[in-house]
Motif scaffolding. Structure first.
Motif, PDB file in Angstrom:
ATOM      1  N   ILE A 350       0.826  -1.209   0.000  1.00 56.54           N
ATOM      2  CA  ILE A 350       0.000   0.000   0.000  1.00 56.54           C
ATOM      3  C   ILE A 350       0.859   1.256   0.000  1.00 56.54           C
ATOM      4  N   GLY A 351       2.176   1.114  -0.104  1.00 56.95           N
ATOM      5  CA  GLY A 351       3.070   2.269  -0.204  1.00 56.95           C
ATOM      6  C   GLY A 351       3.211   3.048   1.082  1.00 56.95           C
ATOM      7  N   ALA A 352       3.084   2.403   2.209  1.00 55.83           N
ATOM      8  CA  ALA A 352       3.161   3.100   3.491  1.00 55.83           C
ATOM      9  C   ALA A 352       4.607   3.298   3.904  1.00 55.83           C
ATOM     10  N   THR A 353       4.927   4.501   4.323  1.00 56.24           N
ATOM     11  CA  THR A 353       6.243   4.768   4.899  1.00 56.24           C
ATOM     12  C   THR A 353       6.217   4.373   6.366  1.00 56.24           C
ATOM     13  N   PRO A 354       7.389   4.246   7.012  1.00 59.14           N
ATOM     14  CA  PRO A 354       7.391   3.917   8.438  1.00 59.14           C
ATOM     15  C   PRO A 354       6.589   4.887   9.286  1.00 59.14           C
ATOM     16  N   GLN A 355       6.562   6.184   8.925  1.00 58.59           N
ATOM     17  CA  GLN A 355       5.764   7.133   9.687  1.00 58.59           C
ATOM     18  C   GLN A 355       4.279   6.808   9.559  1.00 58.59           C
ATOM     19  N   ASP A 356       3.833   6.457   8.346  1.00 56.89           N
ATOM     20  CA  ASP A 356       2.438   6.063   8.165  1.00 56.89           C
ATOM     21  C   ASP A 356       2.148   4.743   8.859  1.00 56.89           C
ATOM     22  N   LEU A 357       3.155   3.887   8.912  1.00 57.87           N
ATOM     23  CA  LEU A 357       2.972   2.562   9.483  1.00 57.87           C
ATOM     24  C   LEU A 357       2.612   2.620  10.964  1.00 57.87           C
ATOM     25  N   LEU A 358       3.053   3.664  11.655  1.00 59.60           N
ATOM     26  CA  LEU A 358       2.716   3.798  13.068  1.00 59.60           C
ATOM     27  C   LEU A 358       1.208   3.837  13.260  1.00 59.60           C
ATOM     28  N   ALA A 359       0.547   4.687  12.478  1.00 66.48           N
ATOM     29  CA  ALA A 359      -0.902   4.810  12.598  1.00 66.48           C
ATOM     30  C   ALA A 359      -1.622   3.577  12.069  1.00 66.48           C
ATOM     31  N   ILE A 360      -1.120   2.983  10.964  1.00 65.13           N
ATOM     32  CA  ILE A 360      -1.773   1.814  10.377  1.00 65.13           C
ATOM     33  C   ILE A 360      -1.730   0.628  11.333  1.00 65.13           C
ATOM     34  N   LEU A 361      -0.565   0.380  11.942  1.00 60.49           N
ATOM     35  CA  LEU A 361      -0.442  -0.757  12.854  1.00 60.49           C
ATOM     36  C   LEU A 361      -1.297  -0.571  14.098  1.00 60.49           C
TER      37      LEU A 361
END
Length: 377
Positions: A350-361
């Motif tokens: 989904i093209g998530a960066t580590p910063q986005d991954l915080l909220a997604i997880l």
């Protein structure tokens, strides 16, 4: 001038690297480890030592005594102990002295006369401890008793120079070490040689691993030798003689035990955006919607020119235009996953960066799709 605020491109590659690393780790099965790497013996431990002292002989890089009065007070007290009394009202202007804290660790079974490595740290505003000598400093334990004496030449790993307002520095100059700079003056009593029982403590509490350790010890030394008290402490029967006990512990620490698989955990660093998962992380089927938000700032100079012969002045101002754009989000269906590599590939799709991954997880954990414990550091 045009400024676009978007996540750094280097972060976009981190998940791909993590996915490759996960694929390399997948074929590896749990391997046996020595008991000495999994456990520690109760009573065998280090004790922290601390002391306050003075470093002298600095090349003008010591404390500024007007701002660190405790340095002056320490020097005066030291000189009085040596029989030197200064006249009342003497104002010492010291540049070659620095007040420091000295720290070290007293290892288990340390005996008087042994040497310890020490760390010397400035507690004032000294510019550098390079070239200084630590004066005799008592090292005390938590009980206030003196267990060592420290003294020696401080070795600083950094370097620096300053001239005419310019300054260059490499590494840290306010902390140094002295190899074998302290001598043990008092031993700490240990309970290792008392009774016929010793206790092993797992470094990570785990009931399965504790059970495996008990089985391995009993298989090596006979039944009823070891028994688990809980998920961390294991009671082991040992010979009463000190010589036999040392040999027994040497053989005990060499036993190989395969630890149980660790619990699923995801570690997230909110400051750097780093995300680390262990191999036990799994993912249930879920749908994730993800879109990128970008902020564009255009800044252009605006010149105000006065009329001729008006006596005014030309003024240059900045005019900024801010635009916020959001890319359309897309919903991705993530299927059930039973391996770390599949989890990383799914999140990377989904093209998530580590910063986005915080909220997604965090959202996945709240929905019950992420089968792991989240820990934010």
């Amino acid at each position: 001038m045009k400024t676009v605020l978007k996540p750094p491109s280097i972060f976009k590659k981190s998940l791909q690297i993590l996915a490759c690393s996960a694929c390399l780790l997948m074929p590896l099965a749990s391997h046996a480890e020595r008991l000495k790497d999994l456990t520690s013996i109760q009573g065998v431990r280090q004790n922290q030592l601390i002391g306050y002292g003075l470093v002298v002989g600095l090349d003008g890089s010591g404390d500024q005594t007007t701002q660190t009065p405790f340095t002056v007070q320490s020097v005066i007290t030291m000189m009085q102990q040596m029989g030197i009394n200064l006249p009342q009202g003497t104002n010492l202007q010291l540049k070659n002295v620095a007040a420091v804290m000295v720290t070290s660790s007293l290892p288990a079974f340390a005996q008087p006369g042994q040497t310890l490595d020490i760390t010397v740290s400035s507690m004032g505003n000294a510019k550098s401890l390079r070239g200084g000598t630590l004066l005799m400093t008592p090292l005390k334990g938590a009980d206030g008793q003196i267990y060592g004496m420290a003294q020696g030449n401080v070795v600083v790993g950094g370097a620096g120079a300053a001239a005419n307002g310019s300054k260059a520095q490499i590494n840290h100059l306010s902390v140094g070490r002295i190899s074998a700079g302290a001598t043990v003056e008092r031993a700490v009593a240990t309970t290792l040689g008392q009774g016929d029982v010793i206790f092993l403590e797992l470094k990570e509490s785990d009931f399965s691993t504790a059970s495996r350790v008990v089985d391995a010890v009993n298989a090596r030394f006979g039944p009823q030798t070891a028994a688990a008290q809980d998920g961390r402490v294991i009671r082991v029967r040992a010979p009463a003689s000190n010589d036999e006990r040392v040999s027994f512990l040497g053989a005990l620490e060499s036993i190989n035990v395969t630890p149980a698989q660790v619990s699923a955990k995801v570690i997230m660093n909110a400051r750097t955006g780093s995300v680390v998962m262990n191999q036990a992380v799994t993912l249930d089927a879920c749908a994730v919607s993800h879109g990128n938000l970008s902020v564009t700032i255009n800044t252009q100079p605006v010149i105000s020119q006065p009329a001729p012969f008006s006596g005014g002045q030309t003024v240059v101002a900045q005019q900024s235009q801010i635009e916020i754009s959001k890319e359309p989000g897309k919903v991705i269906l993530l299927k059930n996953s039973t391996s770390l590599a599949d989890v990383v590939k799914a999140l990377n799709s989904i093209g998530a960066t580590p910063q986005d991954l915080l909220a997604i997880l965090q959202a996945m954990k709240a929905s019950g799709s992420l089968r792991a414990e989240l820990e934010i550091i």
